[in-house]
Write an enzyme that holds these catalytic residues in place. Structure first.
Site, mmCIF file in Angstrom:
data_model
loop_
_atom_site.group_PDB
_atom_site.id
_atom_site.type_symbol
_atom_site.label_atom_id
_atom_site.label_comp_id
_atom_site.label_asym_id
_atom_site.label_seq_id
_atom_site.Cartn_x
_atom_site.Cartn_y
_atom_site.Cartn_z
ATOM 1 N N SER A 1 -18.498 176.544 11.870
ATOM 2 C CA SER A 1 -19.013 177.648 12.664
ATOM 3 C C SER A 1 -20.052 177.083 13.620
ATOM 4 O O SER A 1 -20.633 176.032 13.319
ATOM 5 C CB SER A 1 -19.622 178.733 11.764
ATOM 6 O OG SER A 1 -20.929 178.397 11.362
ATOM 7 N N ARG B 1 -24.920 173.942 6.706
ATOM 8 C CA ARG B 1 -25.535 175.202 7.147
ATOM 9 C C ARG B 1 -24.535 176.230 7.656
ATOM 10 O O ARG B 1 -24.896 177.373 7.922
ATOM 11 C CB ARG B 1 -26.540 174.902 8.249
ATOM 12 C CG ARG B 1 -25.943 174.279 9.505
ATOM 13 C CD ARG B 1 -27.048 173.777 10.401
ATOM 14 N NE ARG B 1 -26.574 173.152 11.637
ATOM 15 C CZ ARG B 1 -27.390 172.647 12.553
ATOM 16 N NH1 ARG B 1 -28.687 172.693 12.371
ATOM 17 N NH2 ARG B 1 -26.896 172.098 13.646
ATOM 18 N N GLU C 1 -13.993 177.033 14.924
ATOM 19 C CA GLU C 1 -15.414 177.419 14.863
ATOM 20 C C GLU C 1 -15.484 178.942 14.822
ATOM 21 O O GLU C 1 -15.298 179.607 15.841
ATOM 22 C CB GLU C 1 -16.162 176.904 16.102
ATOM 23 C CG GLU C 1 -16.044 175.410 16.326
ATOM 24 C CD GLU C 1 -17.106 174.607 15.582
ATOM 25 O OE1 GLU C 1 -17.964 175.210 14.920
ATOM 26 O OE2 GLU C 1 -17.056 173.366 15.670
HETATM 27 O O1 0X9 Z 1 -19.659 168.617 16.195
HETATM 28 C C1 0X9 Z 1 -18.867 168.919 15.281
HETATM 29 O O2 0X9 Z 1 -18.703 168.234 14.295
HETATM 30 C C2 0X9 Z 1 -18.064 170.225 15.404
HETATM 31 N N1 0X9 Z 1 -18.892 171.318 15.843
HETATM 32 S S1 0X9 Z 1 -20.075 171.909 14.878
HETATM 33 O O3 0X9 Z 1 -20.866 172.820 15.669
HETATM 34 N N2 0X9 Z 1 -19.412 172.763 13.715
HETATM 35 O O4 0X9 Z 1 -20.820 170.830 14.334
HETATM 36 C C3 0X9 Z 1 -16.946 170.011 16.397
HETATM 37 C C4 0X9 Z 1 -16.037 168.874 16.047
HETATM 38 C C5 0X9 Z 1 -14.877 168.772 16.952
HETATM 39 N N3 0X9 Z 1 -14.058 167.622 16.677
HETATM 40 C C6 0X9 Z 1 -14.352 166.371 17.100
HETATM 41 N N4 0X9 Z 1 -15.320 166.148 17.921
HETATM 42 N N5 0X9 Z 1 -13.592 165.418 16.675
HETATM 43 ZN ZN ZN Z 2 -19.556 172.151 11.807
#
Ligand code: 0X9
Ligand code: ZN
Length: 417
Positions: free
Chosen positions: A303, A176, A377
């Site tokens: 994002s 998305r 992001e």
């Molecule tokens: O949750 C995620 O996968 C990422 N944010 S999102 O809103 N695009 O889904 C952040 C990932 C950051 N990295 C790790 N947690 N390893």
């Molecule tokens: Zn993401």
């Protein structure tokens, strides 16, 4: 008769879509702002829940958590936050809000830079680019996605023989997050323009490998119908017949499943997969990382919220020894964006924002030993529906950020310096 009914239903369906009726019409976006530490802690508890769609986590005081809630959950979530004195902003009938964008996007299948393009249009565009710029652009077909779409890596270099350090960007891991492939393809376009000019800084002494759509099945699924617009995962089958897909960013094999991930295939956000690297798509990204030891900087483009985050993502309690270096290069990015007229990015470790294990950034850093690894992001406001008309303003700003990072990578790793 059956045929006639089918036609009538399909006309009605198109009509509802055009005027903006979809399942998210009844949904509400609730933006909750924590004002003190106690509220932040309680909010973290709420955003650990598997039932609501957490579109964005809060990273600290005065930073919103964005929740998309069904009519059934709306009252409870709102009450929960208000009772504890947190700020609450509501946008009702959320589906209406993003539907218009989808309708606009459907009309063109001709590739346009700094726009939302279909997977098909992107694929054709890349082929043309590489044909017209054989010296600078090479395509590598990495393999196919679950639904058999080709996943392609774009290699751009002013001198393929020079064995320059490589900057590797991937995008579109989460279906998305449309701004992400839009940015990756924009970067490709800009680099190709740069390659043709003499002495273009961003290509001297550094090569760029870009994977613009990691999860093409998910991406196309979100484009197929407004009801699917909020899909995040891949489209693979799981052991629960009725539930599809794995969160690509929970599927990498470093501290897999340790935190912030679900083992329930019906979890529509963070299902980590049956095992690490269960997904073809994550294996294709790993293939790029492992085959190219010259990668010095890896950025996974996501994002939204304008954050630039570095390892560790699996935990918020410890940082890698090299965190200051990671932090410093992230600041270089943010400063360049500001200089180009954008807003500063929020810089921190991913785990300090919210711990989630199995991400590509941690894998790149811990296992492949890429010295600089990040998740970026992009975009602020409008959640996943960043208006297409604004991309032309922000993407060039983000591109300046990448160019500034490239300068640093060159300085540290390139023979040419
Ligand atoms: O949750 C995620 O996968 C990422 N944010 S999102 O809103 N695009 O889904 C952040 C990932 C950051 N990295 C790790 N947690 N390893
Ligand atoms: Zn993401």
């Amino acid at each position: 008769m059956a045929k006639l009914l089918l036609i009538i239903f399909s006309i009605i369906g198109t009509f509802w879509q055009t005027i903006g009726i979809n399942k998210y019409n009844d949904y509400t976006l609730i933006q909750i702002t924590p004002y003190d530490k106690k509220q932040l802690k309680t909010l973290m508890m709420l955003t650990n829940s598997d039932d609501v769609d957490i579109m964005k986590h809060s990273h600290g005081l005065n930073d919103t958590a964005d929740l998309l809630v069904s009519p059934r959950d709306r009252r409870n979530v709102e009450k929960f936050a208000k009772l504890r004195g947190m700020g609450v902003k509501r946008i009702d009938h959320y589906g209406r809000y993003f539907d218009k964008e989808v309708a606009v996007i459907r009309k063109h299948d001709q590739y346009l830079s700094a726009k939302y393009n279909s997977y098909e249009a992107i694929s054709k565009h890349l082929k043309t680019l590489s044909k017209e710029n054989r010296r600078y652009v090479k395509l590598q077909n990495l393999g196919r996605s679950y639904e058999r779409r080709m996943v392609t890596l774009v290699k751009i270099s002013a001198n393929f023989g020079a064995r320059n350090p490589i900057i590797f960007l991937d995008a579109g891991a989460h279906a998305r997050e449309w701004a992400s492939p839009a940015f990756a393809t924009y970067v490709i376009d800009q680099l190709v323009v740069a390659a043709k000019k003499p002495n273009q800084e961003e290509l001297h002494g550094v090569d760029w490998y870009i994977l613009p759509v990691v999860n093409p099945d998910g991406y196309e699924f979100t484009r197929s119908d407004p009801d699917n617009r909020m899909w995040r995962k891949t489209r693979s089958k799981t052991w629960r017949k009725e539930c599809h897909g794995v969160d690509i960013n929970r599927n990498y094999d470093f501290m897999w499943g340790y935190r912030g991930a679900s083992f329930d295939p019906c979890n529509f956000q963070t299902y980590a997969g049956e095992k690490a690297f269960s997904e073809r798509e994550t294996r294709l990204v790993r293939k790029v990382m492992e085959a190219n030891k010259r990668i010095k900087l890896y950025i996974s483009i996501h994002s939204y919220g304008e954050y630039l985050i570095h390892p560790w993502g699996y935990t918020g309690t410890i940082l890698p020894d090299e965190w200051e270096k990671l932090h410093r290069l992230a600041q270089v990015y943010s400063k360049a964006v500001v200089q180009a007229g954008g807003r500063p990015f929020k810089i921190m470790s991913a785990g300090q924002w919210y711990p989630a294990a199995g991400g590509s950034d941690d894998y790149a850093f811990a296992i492949v030993k890429i010295p600089y690894a990040y998740t970026l992001e992009i975009t602020n406001g409008y959640q996943f529906n960043y208006p297409e008309r604004l991309l032309g303003t922000v993407l060039p700003q983000y591109y300046e950020g990448l160019k500034a990072m490239a300068e640093e990578i060159k300085r540290e790793f390139s023979k040419k310096g």
